[in-house]
Design a protein around this motif. Sequence first.
Motif, mmCIF file in Angstrom:
data_model
loop_
_atom_site.group_PDB
_atom_site.id
_atom_site.type_symbol
_atom_site.label_atom_id
_atom_site.label_comp_id
_atom_site.label_asym_id
_atom_site.label_seq_id
_atom_site.Cartn_x
_atom_site.Cartn_y
_atom_site.Cartn_z
ATOM 1 N N ASN A 255 0.888 -1.311 -0.025
ATOM 2 C CA ASN A 255 -0.141 -0.039 -0.029
ATOM 3 C C ASN A 255 1.045 1.114 0.008
ATOM 4 O OD1 ASN A 255 -2.132 -1.594 0.153
ATOM 5 N ND2 ASN A 255 -3.006 -0.753 1.770
ATOM 6 N N THR A 257 0.542 4.834 0.620
ATOM 7 C CA THR A 257 -0.501 5.515 1.275
ATOM 8 C C THR A 257 0.087 6.575 2.096
ATOM 9 O OG1 THR A 257 -2.374 5.274 3.152
ATOM 10 C CG2 THR A 257 -0.201 3.844 3.381
ATOM 11 N N THR A 258 -0.742 7.173 3.274
ATOM 12 C CA THR A 258 -0.321 8.206 4.140
ATOM 13 C C THR A 258 -0.524 7.756 5.519
ATOM 14 O OG1 THR A 258 -1.386 9.846 2.483
ATOM 15 C CG2 THR A 258 -0.932 10.540 4.787
ATOM 16 N N HIS A 350 1.684 8.111 -6.650
ATOM 17 C CA HIS A 350 1.538 8.382 -4.848
ATOM 18 C C HIS A 350 1.870 9.838 -4.487
ATOM 19 C CE1 HIS A 350 3.317 7.044 -0.832
ATOM 20 N NE2 HIS A 350 1.845 7.345 -0.791
ATOM 21 N N GLU A 359 -5.237 6.012 -1.807
ATOM 22 C CA GLU A 359 -3.963 5.033 -1.756
ATOM 23 C C GLU A 359 -3.871 4.179 -3.032
ATOM 24 O OE1 GLU A 359 -4.503 3.579 2.201
ATOM 25 O OE2 GLU A 359 -5.966 2.176 1.829
#
Length: 472
Positions: A255, A257-258, A350, A359
């Motif tokens: 993933n 992501t954040t 991203h 994401e």
Amino acid sequence: MTTTETRQDTLGEATLGEFAEGLRGELVRPTDPSYDEARSIWNAAHDKKPALVVRCHGVADVVRAVEFARSEGLSLAVRGGGHSIPGFSTVDGGLVIDLSPMNAVRVDPNRQRIVAQGGCVWGDVDAEAQAFGLAVTGGLVSTTGVAGFTLGGGIGWLVRRCGLACDNLVGADIVTADGQYLHASEDENPELLWALRGGGGNFGVVTSFEFQAHEVGPTVFAGLVFYPGDQAARVLRGFGEAAANAPDELSLAVNLTTAPPLPFLPEDVHGKPIVAVLGMWSGQTEDGDEATRPFRTLAPVVADLFGPMPYNAMQTLLDPLFPRGMWNYFRSAFFTELGGKTVDALVSSHSQVPNGVSELHIHHLGGAMGRVPADATAFGTRDHEFILNAVARTPDGNGFDEVAQWARSASAGLGPDAASYVNFTGEGSEESVRASYPSSTYDRLVAVKDRYDPTNLFRLNQNITPSAAPGR
């Protein structure tokens, strides 16, 4: 005004009263106090207002609802778990068949079979099956509906060991467009079973699914490991190299992501780009640490949360991140290798993510899924090792168009001809559906559609258009 709208407007109280009287379940209308609850679905991006919602309590209710929609010229939506990303589980001005009251699960431990009604979510199945140490490939979120997930394919944490959910579908009961109640198996209506294994909800309302189950759990070695966001390219390349030697018992995903503000992550990474590798080893638990280690040493580690856990805990691990009521849009693309330009494209996407809840998921496939012959099921793509799911979300409608465009760009970045996956596609255009199947598979699906739904009553889905439809 269309014919359908005119017919809806002229439905009288006597007609509706007679319809409701024949139901064991509940008929919900716009004037009823429970209407707003009955019409709502998981994906809040689709706020539609059906004329009728039928909460079915059994097959007889389903048959009656299908016959009523057909005879009255009503658009028909079918709702199992209600997660439909394109919003196919609801409809403006039509009739919704809500299967959620039909959520019984029966497990036969001796034959290793699971029978789940059409309104089940994967949490229902897992709770019953794990009592006998059994499982079948289920959703990555436990509130995902069994029906839509299975009919579109079904990618989960057992995909490399057990194949797709649809690969394990050995029988189904279905109400077709003419109100017939049929059983599909290798011995009865085998071509219909073939189509249900990946062809979506095009052929009727599936009221129960029978799966071949597998011995899994109750403890697995699973979890996730976090890496710094600036190590994304290194992690992706290393993940691709390690995946080439992964045994079937290991299913993993990356993933991009954040970092959420969770206590197991250092405060200085909260709200910043981060990379998570997550997944499950379903072999002998004591072998899990060694099997997953190549994926937990890809770069400097922020936090490593892999370890032994109950199978059902892994199946619910992501639930808090995917609550009901957010606006959701997904796009997907299969691809063959994780390196070179693919990594560059993913890292670039991203870096452009519009918010902290959107994401990129990169799932490793292959294993048992890849060994199923291409023509054994309707599922379209088995010869690619990876799939991207671009998950675009907003808490409400603000900024939704921007994140949806970001998801489209992210999937397009892997190539304009990349095949998509019907369960990870945010719209139901003919173009997107055709891109999900090889041409020979699509033509075979049309033939099944012609037989069981020639008038396209079941069109609110990733639609396979019948031959007799206007424009074909």
